[in-house]
Scaffold this active site. Structure first.
Site, PDB file in Angstrom:
ATOM      1  N   ASP A 457     -12.074  94.868 -46.284  1.00  0.00           N
ATOM      2  CA  ASP A 457     -12.321  94.954 -44.854  1.00  0.00           C
ATOM      3  C   ASP A 457     -12.570  96.393 -44.424  1.00  0.00           C
ATOM      4  OD1 ASP A 457      -9.640  95.480 -45.554  1.00  0.00           O
ATOM      5  OD2 ASP A 457      -8.971  95.209 -43.496  1.00  0.00           O
ATOM      6  N   GLU A 463      -4.603  98.949 -45.795  1.00  0.00           N
ATOM      7  CA  GLU A 463      -5.002  97.543 -45.814  1.00  0.00           C
ATOM      8  C   GLU A 463      -5.957  97.341 -46.985  1.00  0.00           C
ATOM      9  OE1 GLU A 463      -6.214  94.095 -42.583  1.00  0.00           O
ATOM     10  OE2 GLU A 463      -5.847  96.157 -41.947  1.00  0.00           O
ATOM     11  N   GLU A 743     -15.458  98.759 -36.846  1.00  0.00           N
ATOM     12  CA  GLU A 743     -14.706  97.505 -36.721  1.00  0.00           C
ATOM     13  C   GLU A 743     -14.783  96.954 -35.297  1.00  0.00           C
ATOM     14  OE1 GLU A 743     -10.221  95.891 -37.857  1.00  0.00           O
ATOM     15  OE2 GLU A 743     -10.585  98.045 -37.652  1.00  0.00           O
TER      16      GLU A 743
END
Length: 880
Positions: A457, A463, A743
């Site tokens: 992502d 993450e 994002e």
């Protein structure tokens, strides 16, 4: 004249690590038009001279120049095979033999593993992330004909023979669902061996296997002890063989890598280096015995290609001082990888670099969006001139703060490397609008930044997970930009491996969230089976089938796809599906203040995807000849579609959810009652107009909004949406200086403030899904589903957006397909190249009169003119 320009094996040039006969495919060059292959002859040999070929197909009458799979020969492990091909064309000409290429086999069966996983760590090392050395010496008895090494690790590794690093791979063995599937790499080490004494060594680190991973900060997700596995096969000129495997005779030691993790970077003390540790004759009497780590070798899987490499070198663009007084390096491009530097200092001097993505509104260092990730390189000098780059970590960055550095800093001392899975570039796009060209650049670099062994992502914060929704949304765009077959093929195996027994698909793959206990809102509500995310199990194989025309991906993922459809069916009520935690139209701008969840109801988005995936699965069942499943799931699709129309349209044909995304998915997924299609499209236009011509869609609506408009008579509105450059829009990011895709539409707000730092990546490819619209609609390079893989292409560029020209190309499995169009006053010029052994339908957008047809026969087709053509390059002029 005809010739074979390229020969591919499993879509790769020279795969190393094959365990079964590859698929063969080739590209044909000719100076003539309308070339069709009528026959081919394929030979496989165990020597480059093709003396006594072990396989000769003879002249096979066939048009197939892709997906050719011989039924023999049987392959031997640890062997190199050479391949060449020649063809006959419809002109009667037979080509010369192609240049030969080769493939190398791994271990054909896992029962051939004799080596053991060995470790220089103990269970007491579970909490640390140091690097360890492993080494052995062995004797090469005779002149070597060929030698191969098969290596992997629980953790990450670098492998050395006689002091030289083996291969150019990084971050091996990559990230899989380790306890279900562990990859190993195959290397040709023939030229690295010497007669007599040799040394093998490995540097091993924690990596994804043992390090701290995920936003919940879990550690030892797969195991608590790193280990290394190596098996070397030597075949001598006299026909004898040797096998040298990792075992208890190896020795281990701590290394200069004091700490190395994916998120936090690396701490390296050069004073602890042991020169010659991986060469013969090194004195290792103070090294310790290794321990054997038990691991199931039955799950080992050979990796034949698309490994992670340092792909591009990026020089430092400037070194400057921020308003707060920090010294910062700017590489001019947001990227994923690491920094290589040179330094001349005294023993004990430090170099500390803190990597980050963006500057704040005042031009200062901005670390907040990294969350808990440190992204720091900490190097201690041994003294003198030294060079360094990290071993087992990567950073997402454009900038680096120089927190410590001895002496003066020079631009030439710092070089960045973009690191990602090694995929062949296939798509090109540029046009007369430089902002769109920059957007295309940003989309491509978003791919480069997030295709590091798995589709992540984001590459910067704590993450960097394989979020399934992001991968699903971007798959079609990615497959225009690069040859993604091997990359997605590898990852989809883990999608299937990590499915729940009931068929649910995790939010992230590899799945390191399920089964974890943490005070986290996501874990408390469910870790699998969200619409648009879990549908990656169906949509990505479908996209690969369209792009490459390969039915094998359908067959291999078939049970995984079917299980996901059945999961949704089990949890649906009257064909309306919803389940536990749903992300819906994630981070849409029509969300309530402070919420990530868009305004489109979950029942609608879930059921739309339920219908879409079911319909795709039915079509794939049909394409591989499973008539029973086709009929069953086609009927189910019609039932879901009927339920969708009954629930989400009122009696006047208006959608009950008055959001852009609701209208987009209904139109693009073909769920609108036909009599209301135009009404629904017009309603979408009004919803865009209501936002002053802007989109407010999130992850679900954004990929398809321009398609929903252009497919339904609103090409101008689609172009207008693309060309918006104020907030929110794709080009807003460009105007703000972005070099990758963000994002959030408002990651950097018009007033200079940032979106909340808890989730604000500036390298997040999902919204880059507009890229496929550039290729499919602006350039007009479209796939014919009934003849996929560009065996028959549909060339239908749509003029508009004030563009005066577009250049685009795609390298298909058959060869280069290209489109150039330009508009001069009332005249339009179109140049098209169709690969040999394929055909195309060319449609002229809004053509009223064809001025120059270049031998093609155009006929009226609604508002266009169309012609069917074979291979070759064509120059067409027409008036719109």
């Amino acid at each position: 004249m005809i010739r074979i320009s390229e020969l591919r094996l499993d879509y790769l040039k020279q795969p190393v690590g094959v365990t079964k006969l590859p698929q063969f495919g080739w590209m044909i060059d000719s100076d003539q038009r309308n070339i069709i292959q009528t026959a081919y002859q394929l030979q496989i040999a165990d020597n480059p001279d093709f003396n006594n070929a072990i396989y000769d197909s003879g002249l096979v009458e066939s048009e197939d120049s892709a997906h050719v799979i011989p039924d023999k020969p049987a392959l031997k492990s640890a062997s190199k095979y050479f391949v060449h091909v020649r063809i006959k064309s419809n002109t009667g000409e037979i080509s010369k033999w192609s240049d030969s290429t080769y493939f190398v086999t791994a271990l054909i069966s896992n029962i051939e593993w004799r080596a053991a996983f060995i470790s220089a760590e103990t269970k007491e090392d579970a909490s640390n992330s140091k690097g360890t050395y492993l080494r052995t010496e062995f004797t090469v008895k005779n002149k070597v004909k060929e030698a191969y090494a098969f290596t992997t690790a629980l953790g990450l590794y670098k492998f050395y023979i006689n002091g030289k690093k083996v291969g150019t791979d990084e971050m091996t063995p990559g990230w899989t669902s380790y306890n279900k599937r562990l990859l190993y790499q195959t290397y040709d080490i023939t030229d690295l061996l010497n007669t007599g004494k040799n040394a093998a060594g490995a540097l091993v680190g924690a990596g994804w296997y043992k390090g701290t991973m995920g936003f919940i900060g879990a550690r030892n997700n797969y195991g608590d002890q790193t280990a290394f596995l190596s098996q070397i096969h030597i075949r001598y000129e006299d026909g004898t063989t040797d096998i040298i495997g990792s075992d208890e005779t190896w020795k281990g030691s701590d290394s200069p890598v004091l700490f190395s993790e994916i998120y936090d970077g690396e701490i390296y003390d050069a004073r602890l280096e042991q020169p010659g540790w991986n060469t013969p004759g090194f004195e290792d009497k103070d090294w310790k015995a290794v321990s054997i780590v038990d691991f199931n070798k039955e799950i080992l899987t050979a990796q034949s290609g698309t490994r992670v490499k340092k792909v591009e070198e990026v020089s430092a663009k400037r070194i400057f001082t921020t308003p707060k007084g920090d010294t910062v390096i700017d590489f001019g491009q947001n990227m994923t990888g690491w920094i290589h530097f040179r330094v001349n200092g005294k023993a004990g001097d430090k170099v500390i670099l803190n990597c980050f993505e963006v500057l704040d509104s005042e031009g200062n260092v901005y670390f907040d969006n990294l969350r808990k990730a440190k992204e720091t390189l900490d190097f201690t000098c041994k003294g003198g001139e030294e060079e360094y780059e990290p071993n087992f970590t990567f950073q997402g960055f454009q900038f680096a703060k120089i927190a410590a550095y001895p002496g003066n800093t020079e631009l030439s001392d710092f070089t960045a490397y973009a690191v990602h899975s090694d995929m062949e570039p296939t798509g090109t796009f540029d046009c007369s609008n430089q902002d769109i060209n920059q957007l295309q650049h940003n989309i491509l670099w978003g791919l480069k930044g997030n295709f590091l062994d798995i589709p992540t992502d984001c590459p910067q914060r704590n993450e960097r997970l394989g979020w399934t929704g992001d991968a699903q949304i971007f798959c079609r765009t990615a497959s225009y930009l690069m040859n993604t077959y091997t990359f997605f093929h590898k990852w989809l195996k883990d999608v299937a491996a990590d499915q729940t027994p009931e068929g649910g698909v995790p939010h992230v793959v590899p799945d390191l969230l399920s089964g974890k206990e943490a005070d986290d809102w996501l874990l408390s509500q469910g870790t699998h089976s969200a619409a648009a995310w879990a549908d990656v199990a169906v949509i990505n194989p479908w996209t690969l089938y369209l792009t490459f025309g390969d039915k094998e991906i359908i067959k291999e993922q078939y049970e995984s796809m079917k299980a996901w459809i059945n999961f949704m069916q089990t949890h649906s009520v009257d064909n309306i599906w919803n389940y536990k935690l749903q992300f819906g139209d994630w981070v849409a701008l029509d969300a309530e203040e402070g919420s990530y969840f868009g305004a489109t109801p979950n029942d609608l988005t879930c059921t739309a995807y339920y219908a879409y995936s079911t319909g795709l699965f039915a079509r794939m069942a049909n394409y591989i000849g499973n008539t029973k499943d086709y009929e069953t799931y086609r009927a189910l699709f019609e039932q879901i579609k009927k339920a969708f129309q009954e629930h989400f349209f009122d009696e006047d044909g208006n959608m009950t959810a008055n959001t852009q995304t609701a209208h987009v998915v209904a139109l693009y997924f073909n769920l609108v009652p036909e009599k209301y299609r135009q009404k629904t499209a017009e309603a979408l236009v009004r919803l865009v107009e209501k936002e002053n011509g802007h989109l407010v869609t999130g992850f679900v609506g954004t990929p398809y909004i321009c398609h929903a408009l252009s497919q339904n008579g609103h090409i101008k509105e689609a172009y207008d949406l693309l060309l918006k450059d104020d907030f929110p829009s794709w080009l807003y990011q460009v105007k703000k200086g972005a070099t990758t895709v963000w994002e959030h539409w408002d990651g950097l707000k018009p007033d200079g403030t940032m979106w909340s730092p808890d989730m604000n990546s500036f390298n997040h490819y999902a919204y880059g899904a507009i890229g496929e619209w550039l290729y499919r609609v602006v350039a007009g390079i479209e796939i014919d589903e009934t003849n996929p893989g560009y065996k028959h292409s549909i060339i239908h560029p749509r003029f508009g957006g004030g563009l005066s020209y577009v250049n685009a190309g795609y390298k298909s499995v058959y060869g280069n397909l290209s489109v150039h169009w330009e508009q001069k006053d009332d005249k339009c010029i179109l140049e098209v190249t169709v690969p040999h052994n394929t055909s195309a339908t060319i449609l002229l957008d809004g053509a009223k009169d064809v001025l120059q047809a270049d031998g093609l026969q155009f006929e009226k087709a609604q508002n266009d003119r169309k012609a069917l053509t074979g291979s070759g390059t064509y120059h067409i002029e027409f008036v719109r």
